[in-house]
Design a protein around this motif. Structure first.
Motif, mmCIF file in Angstrom:
data_model
loop_
_atom_site.group_PDB
_atom_site.id
_atom_site.type_symbol
_atom_site.label_atom_id
_atom_site.label_comp_id
_atom_site.label_asym_id
_atom_site.label_seq_id
_atom_site.Cartn_x
_atom_site.Cartn_y
_atom_site.Cartn_z
ATOM 1 N N GLU A 27 0.880 -1.270 -0.132
ATOM 2 C CA GLU A 27 -0.026 0.187 0.088
ATOM 3 C C GLU A 27 0.840 1.105 -0.115
ATOM 4 O OE1 GLU A 27 -4.056 -1.394 2.422
ATOM 5 O OE2 GLU A 27 -2.517 -0.057 3.284
ATOM 6 N N LEU A 28 0.349 2.339 -0.829
ATOM 7 C CA LEU A 28 1.253 3.533 -0.884
ATOM 8 C C LEU A 28 0.323 4.621 -1.257
ATOM 9 C CD1 LEU A 28 4.566 2.603 -3.208
ATOM 10 C CD2 LEU A 28 4.236 3.711 -0.733
ATOM 11 N N ALA A 29 0.644 5.598 -0.866
ATOM 12 C CA ALA A 29 -0.125 7.046 -1.029
ATOM 13 C C ALA A 29 0.120 7.721 -2.330
ATOM 14 C CB ALA A 29 0.102 7.960 0.054
ATOM 15 N N LEU A 30 -0.819 7.660 -3.437
ATOM 16 C CA LEU A 30 -0.813 8.210 -4.650
ATOM 17 C C LEU A 30 -1.393 9.724 -4.520
ATOM 18 C CD1 LEU A 30 -1.810 5.155 -6.721
ATOM 19 C CD2 LEU A 30 0.396 5.817 -6.334
ATOM 20 N N PRO A 31 -0.770 10.358 -6.017
ATOM 21 C CA PRO A 31 -1.338 11.769 -5.968
ATOM 22 C C PRO A 31 -2.738 12.093 -6.140
ATOM 23 C CG PRO A 31 0.730 11.509 -7.261
ATOM 24 C CD PRO A 31 0.383 10.123 -6.787
ATOM 25 N N SER A 32 -3.468 10.548 -6.523
ATOM 26 C CA SER A 32 -4.567 10.999 -6.961
ATOM 27 C C SER A 32 -5.721 10.229 -5.905
ATOM 28 C CB SER A 32 -5.294 9.943 -8.323
ATOM 29 O OG SER A 32 -4.557 8.627 -7.987
ATOM 30 N N TYR A 33 -4.749 9.678 -4.860
ATOM 31 C CA TYR A 33 -5.689 9.087 -3.828
ATOM 32 C C TYR A 33 -5.078 9.869 -2.320
ATOM 33 C CZ TYR A 33 -7.200 5.573 -6.954
ATOM 34 O OH TYR A 33 -7.733 5.055 -8.143
ATOM 35 N N PRO A 34 -6.015 10.290 -1.494
ATOM 36 C CA PRO A 34 -5.655 10.940 -0.257
ATOM 37 C C PRO A 34 -5.054 9.874 0.476
ATOM 38 C CG PRO A 34 -7.942 10.685 -0.338
ATOM 39 C CD PRO A 34 -7.590 10.328 -1.719
ATOM 40 N N LYS A 35 -5.618 8.720 0.598
ATOM 41 C CA LYS A 35 -5.212 7.674 1.694
ATOM 42 C C LYS A 35 -3.969 6.620 0.877
ATOM 43 C CE LYS A 35 -9.055 8.084 4.671
ATOM 44 N NZ LYS A 35 -10.287 7.524 5.187
ATOM 45 N N PRO A 36 -3.332 5.881 1.697
ATOM 46 C CA PRO A 36 -2.640 4.706 0.842
ATOM 47 C C PRO A 36 -3.420 3.809 0.441
ATOM 48 C CG PRO A 36 -1.852 5.322 3.337
ATOM 49 C CD PRO A 36 -3.005 6.074 3.147
ATOM 50 N N VAL A 37 -3.208 3.304 -0.894
ATOM 51 C CA VAL A 37 -4.290 2.457 -1.666
ATOM 52 C C VAL A 37 -3.124 1.150 -1.847
ATOM 53 C CG1 VAL A 37 -5.733 2.311 -3.520
ATOM 54 C CG2 VAL A 37 -4.981 4.653 -2.616
ATOM 55 N N ARG A 38 -4.030 0.118 -2.561
ATOM 56 C CA ARG A 38 -3.331 -1.177 -3.012
ATOM 57 C C ARG A 38 -2.419 -0.909 -4.188
ATOM 58 N NH1 ARG A 38 -4.386 -6.538 -1.824
ATOM 59 N NH2 ARG A 38 -6.305 -5.936 -0.636
ATOM 60 N N VAL A 39 -1.192 -1.373 -4.169
ATOM 61 C CA VAL A 39 -0.463 -1.503 -5.208
ATOM 62 C C VAL A 39 0.410 -2.618 -5.563
ATOM 63 C CG1 VAL A 39 1.459 -0.028 -6.395
ATOM 64 C CG2 VAL A 39 -0.206 1.066 -4.790
ATOM 65 N N CYS A 40 0.524 -2.970 -6.675
ATOM 66 C CA CYS A 40 1.144 -4.249 -7.137
ATOM 67 C C CYS A 40 2.688 -4.075 -6.716
ATOM 68 C CB CYS A 40 1.136 -4.689 -8.525
ATOM 69 S SG CYS A 40 1.471 -3.740 -9.559
ATOM 70 N N ASP A 41 3.469 -5.269 -6.666
ATOM 71 C CA ASP A 41 4.697 -5.258 -6.331
ATOM 72 C C ASP A 41 5.709 -4.506 -7.491
ATOM 73 O OD1 ASP A 41 4.815 -8.659 -5.453
ATOM 74 O OD2 ASP A 41 4.271 -7.016 -4.099
ATOM 75 N N ASN A 42 5.463 -4.608 -8.650
ATOM 76 C CA ASN A 42 6.366 -3.753 -9.554
ATOM 77 C C ASN A 42 6.114 -2.282 -9.444
ATOM 78 O OD1 ASN A 42 7.290 -5.945 -11.050
ATOM 79 N ND2 ASN A 42 5.447 -6.388 -12.186
ATOM 80 N N CYS A 43 4.952 -1.702 -9.349
ATOM 81 C CA CYS A 43 4.551 -0.302 -9.292
ATOM 82 C C CYS A 43 4.964 0.215 -7.748
ATOM 83 C CB CYS A 43 3.035 -0.203 -9.384
ATOM 84 S SG CYS A 43 2.416 -0.529 -10.889
ATOM 85 N N HIS A 44 5.095 -1.060 -6.636
ATOM 86 C CA HIS A 44 5.658 -0.434 -5.667
ATOM 87 C C HIS A 44 7.088 -0.043 -5.749
ATOM 88 C CE1 HIS A 44 7.108 -1.253 -1.223
ATOM 89 N NE2 HIS A 44 5.854 -0.565 -1.094
ATOM 90 N N THR A 45 7.816 -1.051 -6.362
ATOM 91 C CA THR A 45 9.164 -0.634 -6.339
ATOM 92 C C THR A 45 9.570 0.595 -7.422
ATOM 93 O OG1 THR A 45 9.281 -2.088 -8.364
ATOM 94 C CG2 THR A 45 10.200 -3.032 -6.250
ATOM 95 N N LEU A 46 9.044 0.737 -8.194
ATOM 96 C CA LEU A 46 9.140 1.782 -9.319
ATOM 97 C C LEU A 46 8.621 3.065 -8.557
ATOM 98 C CD1 LEU A 46 7.399 0.749 -12.532
ATOM 99 C CD2 LEU A 46 9.940 1.225 -12.263
ATOM 100 N N LEU A 47 7.670 3.310 -7.876
ATOM 101 C CA LEU A 47 7.353 4.447 -7.099
ATOM 102 C C LEU A 47 8.330 4.819 -6.019
ATOM 103 C CD1 LEU A 47 3.499 4.001 -6.886
ATOM 104 C CD2 LEU A 47 4.425 5.736 -8.220
ATOM 105 N N LEU A 48 8.878 3.750 -5.120
ATOM 106 C CA LEU A 48 9.909 3.964 -4.411
ATOM 107 C C LEU A 48 11.184 4.547 -4.842
ATOM 108 C CD1 LEU A 48 9.734 0.782 -1.870
ATOM 109 C CD2 LEU A 48 8.916 3.168 -1.403
ATOM 110 N N GLN A 49 11.525 4.124 -6.179
ATOM 111 C CA GLN A 49 12.590 4.552 -6.735
ATOM 112 C C GLN A 49 12.558 6.048 -7.328
ATOM 113 O OE1 GLN A 49 13.543 1.913 -10.066
ATOM 114 N NE2 GLN A 49 14.177 0.376 -8.985
ATOM 115 N N GLN A 50 11.091 6.256 -7.677
ATOM 116 C CA GLN A 50 10.873 7.935 -8.063
ATOM 117 C C GLN A 50 11.045 8.837 -6.819
ATOM 118 O OE1 GLN A 50 7.285 7.978 -10.134
ATOM 119 N NE2 GLN A 50 7.809 6.953 -12.041
#
Length: 679
Positions: free
Chosen positions: A650-673
């Motif tokens: 789960e991560l906080a995205l710009p389009s969602y105010p609260k942490p939301v479910r995210v897959c493993d690949n997107c989780h790693t990419l967002l952490l790198q960004q």
């Protein structure tokens, strides 16, 4: 080889002739004495320079000694070149001194017809021609000083404008004319000393054009460049069009340098030089302030460019919002079509059930199975409808967030525009203050000049009064001598002519009358002396008044110091404004980061599509089939369907105010960004 005007000793007048000329012509006597004194000084300076040159040459080994093997011809040529360099340097000093004095006495911009300016360019041309190498071409021998001046364009890029303007002049056909035009333009830019200093710093390039004994290759060149720095005080406005620079003959006119003021004027130059130094200091401060104003204007231009870019980005964002709204309308239409289809399907199913109930009343088991199937389909369609409504709510939330971000960006742009307007107003105030300072300095200079002229006139009057007093004293002495002689004669006549008392008495009466007349003359002279003393007292009072005026000038100097303090305060204000501009730059960078986040959100919305539940039967990552125990889960970043194990992050995205479910690949990419943005 140089174009000098030589004056023979026979052409110079003797001392007796000058004395006779003074008696015959009283008007010429005012400046004949300074000419003789200046000529004597020049001859003494030349003799001293020649003696020092011979001493230095003997130390180095240029002058032939009795035991040396050098030829006398070489030593004579070397001494001749050293004399030429010393003479040129002395002439350069005189020309610069007289040019500055005459320009300051005029108090206006100089034209090309000004004689001291013309003579300065002639002397400078002779200095640049000294020791030039002769270049042989097909036409003949070429010897011009424009060759080394062309090197300045390569060494100093600021001089490119001068070179291009000289080359574009169609009237100039020779290299000498181009060189003279180049010198005119450099003097108007007040950068002649800077350009020649650049040339002297690269003597390895000058060796191609000059001999090793040339003036520009020796220490005299550096001295001349240092003298040329003083010409930055002069403002010149020289017109190059319509002047025949190619055919001008460079002849030095020595009469300009023989006409100088008396020694008494040298004492008065101290106050003028102090005021001039203050003027130079104020001009340098104005230059620094103009440079800072130019830097601030450049910064303002950059900020305006960034604001225009932000406005363009805002327009692009508005276009994207319009496209998103169109997509929402399309989705609404699709939802309405789906509803209509579902309602039609429900009606069809109801009709089928009625027909089946009428036809198959006996086979209730088959009807129950059909009813259960239809009921399952209705539940699935309801689920689909609920998911579509949730997606619509999410998109509506995205739209509201985008509108809020747009409003915040518009507020930031308005605030930045207000700050820019305030900064411009402050810059205009600084310019007005600088103009006031300049006008005050000019008024102070004018008042100083008037007062110095009054002082000089009063001193001339006092000198005349002193000379008249001396004459009156001489007359008194002569009268006393005549009286003594008369008394001696009377005694002799008494001793020799005792019998001739009557004649002696008559002569004594005559002598008494003469004595009375002499006494009357003495009384008149005493009265004249008293009147002269009264005039002296009046002149002393005038000098006291002048002293008070000088004290007032000191008060003006204090006011100038106060104005300088005000300038320092303005500098502090300018520094604070620069800090404010830096803070504005930080705010702009933060707004750019916000825009980048919005761009990423738009990319995420456009690049990824939301998969439907019917389209996915297996997990996209582990490829396992979905079942009752292994349920489907959407990734809120990419929109694909995964199982619970592959989308447990789960991560906080710009389009969602609260942490939301995210897959493993997107989780790693967002952490790198996030890590790259923080670094």
């Amino acid at each position: 080889e140089e174009d000098f005007e030589i004056i023979d000793k026979k052409q110079l007048p003797d001392a007796a002739e000058l004395r006779n000329g003074e008696k015959a012509k009283p008007e010429e006597a005012r400046w004949s004495a300074p000419i003789l004194s200046l000529a004597r000084k020049a001859s003494e300076n030349l003799a001293l320079s020649y003696g020092s040159a011979l001493k230095s040459a003997s130390l180095v080994g240029l002058v032939s000694k009795p035991g040396s093997s050098d030829s006398p011809a070489k030593t004579s040529t070397r001494c001749h070149t050293m004399e030429e360099r010393a003479n040129l340097m002395n002439m350069m000093k005189l020309s610069i001194k007289i040019l500055i004095q005459s320009a300051l006495s005029l108090g206006r911009t100089l034209d090309s017809d000004f004689p001291p300016l013309q003579q300065f360019f002639v002397v400078l041309e002779h200095c640049l021609k000294h020791g030039l190498k002769v270049k042989k071409t097909f036409i003949g021998q070429n010897k011009s000083f424009f060759g080394p001046l062309e090197l300045v364009e390569k060494l100093c890029p600021e001089a490119s404008d001068i070179a291009t303007s000289v080359k574009n002049l169609p009237e100039l056909k020779t290299a000498v004319g181009r060189g003279r035009a180049w010198l005119y333009l450099a003097l108007m830019q007040k950068k002649l000393a800077d350009y020649l200093k650049v040339l002297l710093d690269h003597k390895h390039l000058l060796s191609e054009f000059y001999e090793p004994d040339a003036l520009m290759m020796e220490e005299e060149g550096a001295v001349i460049v240092g003298l040329l720095v003083g010409l930055n005080v002069i403002d010149a406005n020289l017109c190059l069009k319509g002047e025949d620079l190619d055919s001008q003959v460079g002849v030095i006119d020595f009469s300009l340098y023989l006409k100088e003021t008396q020694d008494s004027d040298g004492k008065q130059d101290g106050g003028i030089t102090a005021v001039l130094d203050q003027k130079h200091y104020v001009e340098e401060l104005n230059r620094h302030l103009s440079c800072t104003v130019a830097d601030l204007q450049n910064k303002i231009d950059c900020l305006e460019k960034t604001n225009s870019k932000l406005q363009e980005e805002l327009a692009a964002a508005t276009d994207r919002i319009g496209s998103l709204q169109e997509e929402q309308q399309q989705l609404k239409q699709q939802n309405e079509l789906i509803r209509e289809r579902s309602e039609k399907s429900v009606e069809v199913t109801k009709e089928d059930t009625k027909v089946e109930l009428d036809t198959y009343k006996q086979s209730r088991q088959g009807l129950d199975e059909m009813y259960s199937d239809v009921w399952k389909q209705l539940k699935e369609e309801k689920k689909i409808r609920l998911e579509l409504e949730k997606e619509l709510e999410l998109q509506i939330g995205m739209k509201t967030e985008m509108e809020i971000a747009m409003k915040l960006l518009e507020k930031d742009t308005h605030e930045k525009q207000d700050t820019l307007v305030a900064l411009r107003q402050q810059l205009e105030e600084v310019k007005a203050i600088n103009l006031q300072m300049f006008h005050k300095s000019q008024n102070a200079e004018c008042s100083l000049q008037q007062k110095t002229e009054a002082i000089s006139s009063f001193e001339g009057k006092t000198n005349e009064m002193m000379s008249s007093m001396k004459r009156m004293e001489e007359r008194l002495q002569q009268a006393e001598k005549a009286r003594q002689a008369a008394e001696e004669r009377c005694n002799k006549m008494k001793q020799e002519l005792a019998g001739r008392l009557d004649s002696c008495r008559q002569q004594m009466a005559q002598l008494d009358s003469k004595c009375s007349t002499l006494e009357k003359e003495l009384k008149s002279e005493k009265e004249q002396r008293q009147t002269l003393q009264k005039e002296l007292h009046q002149e002393k009072d005038a000098t006291t008044l002048l002293k008070t005026e000088l004290q007032q000038m000191e008060g003006l100097k204090k006011e100038l110091r106060k104005l300088q303090d005000e300038k320092q305060q303005l500098k502090k204000v300018r520094e604070e404004q620069e800090q404010a501009l830096q803070e504005m730059g930080l705010h702009l960078s933060q707004s750019k980061l916000k825009m980048e986040d919005i761009k990423e959100v738009n990319k995420a919305l456009k690049g990824h599509t939301w998969l439907k539940d019917d389209e996915a039967t297996h997990c996209k990552q582990c490829k396992k089939e979905f079942s009752i125990s292994r349920r489907k889960h959407h990734c809120r970043n990419c929109g694909d369907i995964f199982c619970n194990t592959c989308s447990s992050n789960e991560l906080a995205l710009p389009s969602y105010p609260k942490p939301v479910r995210v897959c493993d690949n997107c989780h790693t990419l967002l952490l790198q960004q996030c890590s790259s943005n923080s670094s």
